[in-house]
Design a protein around this motif. Sequence first.
Motif, PDB file in Angstrom:
ATOM      1  N   ASP A 140       0.832  -1.210   0.000  1.00 30.25           N
ATOM      2  CA  ASP A 140       0.000   0.000   0.000  1.00 30.25           C
ATOM      3  C   ASP A 140       0.863   1.255   0.000  1.00 30.25           C
ATOM      4  OD1 ASP A 140       1.006  -0.157   2.528  1.00 30.25           O
ATOM      5  OD2 ASP A 140      -0.942  -0.306   3.552  1.00 30.25           O
ATOM      6  N   THR A 142       2.796   4.510  -1.378  1.00 33.71           N
ATOM      7  CA  THR A 142       2.285   5.500  -2.339  1.00 33.71           C
ATOM      8  C   THR A 142       3.001   5.413  -3.684  1.00 33.71           C
ATOM      9  OG1 THR A 142       3.685   7.030  -1.092  1.00 33.71           O
ATOM     10  CG2 THR A 142       1.310   7.289  -0.851  1.00 33.71           C
ATOM     11  N   PHE A 172      -0.060  14.172 -10.294  1.00 31.69           N
ATOM     12  CA  PHE A 172      -0.721  12.872 -10.095  1.00 31.69           C
ATOM     13  C   PHE A 172      -0.545  11.987 -11.329  1.00 31.69           C
ATOM     14  CE2 PHE A 172      -3.905  15.332 -12.296  1.00 31.69           C
ATOM     15  CZ  PHE A 172      -4.520  14.413 -13.136  1.00 31.69           C
ATOM     16  N   ASP A 173      -0.245  12.615 -12.486  1.00 26.24           N
ATOM     17  CA  ASP A 173      -0.102  11.851 -13.728  1.00 26.24           C
ATOM     18  C   ASP A 173       1.360  11.837 -14.190  1.00 26.24           C
ATOM     19  OD1 ASP A 173       0.143  14.496 -14.354  1.00 26.24           O
ATOM     20  OD2 ASP A 173      -1.354  14.508 -15.957  1.00 26.24           O
ATOM     21  N   PRO A 255       3.168   6.359  -9.072  1.00 19.25           N
ATOM     22  CA  PRO A 255       2.196   6.279  -7.978  1.00 19.25           C
ATOM     23  C   PRO A 255       1.434   4.961  -8.077  1.00 19.25           C
ATOM     24  CG  PRO A 255       1.456   7.822  -9.674  1.00 19.25           C
ATOM     25  CD  PRO A 255       2.842   7.411 -10.046  1.00 19.25           C
ATOM     26  N   ARG A 256       0.944   4.488  -6.964  1.00 17.39           N
ATOM     27  CA  ARG A 256       0.285   3.177  -6.977  1.00 17.39           C
ATOM     28  C   ARG A 256      -1.025   3.195  -7.771  1.00 17.39           C
ATOM     29  NH1 ARG A 256      -3.388   1.814  -2.967  1.00 17.39           N
ATOM     30  NH2 ARG A 256      -2.452  -0.246  -2.893  1.00 17.39           N
ATOM     31  N   THR A 257      -1.432   4.404  -8.184  1.00 22.18           N
ATOM     32  CA  THR A 257      -2.681   4.547  -8.939  1.00 22.18           C
ATOM     33  C   THR A 257      -2.502   4.348 -10.447  1.00 22.18           C
ATOM     34  OG1 THR A 257      -2.192   6.911  -8.885  1.00 22.18           O
ATOM     35  CG2 THR A 257      -3.781   6.090  -7.277  1.00 22.18           C
TER      36      THR A 257
END
Length: 338
Positions: A140, A142, A172-173, A255-257
């Motif tokens: 988990d 980041t 974030f991207d 990022p993990r996203t």
Amino acid sequence: MGGSSATGADGRTHQITLATHTTINNLYHLDSLLERWKNPLSVAIFAHSQDVKFATALVYALSVFCPQIQALVDFHLVCHSGEMASFPEQDREQFAGLEDCGGVFAKLETHRDKYKNYAIGGNVSYPNNLLRNVARGGTDATYVLVIDIDMVPSADLPQQFLALLKTREPMFDEVFVLPAFEIRHDRKMPASKSELVQLYQVGEVRPFYEELCPRCQAPTNFSQWINLHSPAVGQLEVAYSLNWVDPWEPFYIGPRTVPLYDENFRQYGFNRISQACELHVAGYRFSVLSSAFVVHRGFKVAGEFHKRKDEENRRNRLLFRSFKEGLKTKYPASLRRC
């Protein structure tokens, strides 16, 4: 799980994990990888048939005899449904004579040449993208760096990267690219960029896949990276940003996203490029780090691959075409194509 963390410029606490994948025959690489990384690792291991019991026993042994592995490594065993991943009493003979961590790795070494990852036999496909997703899902943190188990990152990368996040707020991207190299088998892995550049200049290190697919890494722009004016030793910066171009396959901290890998890709070909292509279509930017890198142990040369490599590559090329069509539906507002 221990490891480094840092409060970023955005006020959030960031952590970083390395995610990797392997069959049991390549798990011996974990020793040198952990020695260099020294932070949380998530390892997905694929095993089938008799190897499931061996893998279960050896992972248990690593956790018992190796304190650093116990502290930092999460293992995830992936096998076919119906194959037992329990640890019954009769498997205890795997422990006969094991007394310490070195002994466990010595036992893993004896398994190393049983087969290559992609030549398992018995019509079994190596599910590389599934394994990457399992390893990623096992943390988990980041930020995650996904690499193959026979690669090693530059020294102190987790601390340097987290220090970078303290000074600049990442988008974030945005993903952070680590230029990838390969080194002659008998050479010591470079720890710093200056060590790497010395080996590069005498031909002991070269860009990853230079012989097999130079275009797959060329967009990184190795000459620009090698000749950068470097910041202070141990300090990491974003050196330059790149747009993705086909067929670039960058290794990166993200990022993990970031989108998962497409699990339809198995065996050889198009497994990482499909994900890089999706990042591009989804609008990600690729920021190259000034002095961090990854190195693959051994030169990749033509003729050393398993027999069905070309056939697998053809199958996955067709799959890649339909994958790209699917991205148009998945990201209808995107003007980017690959």
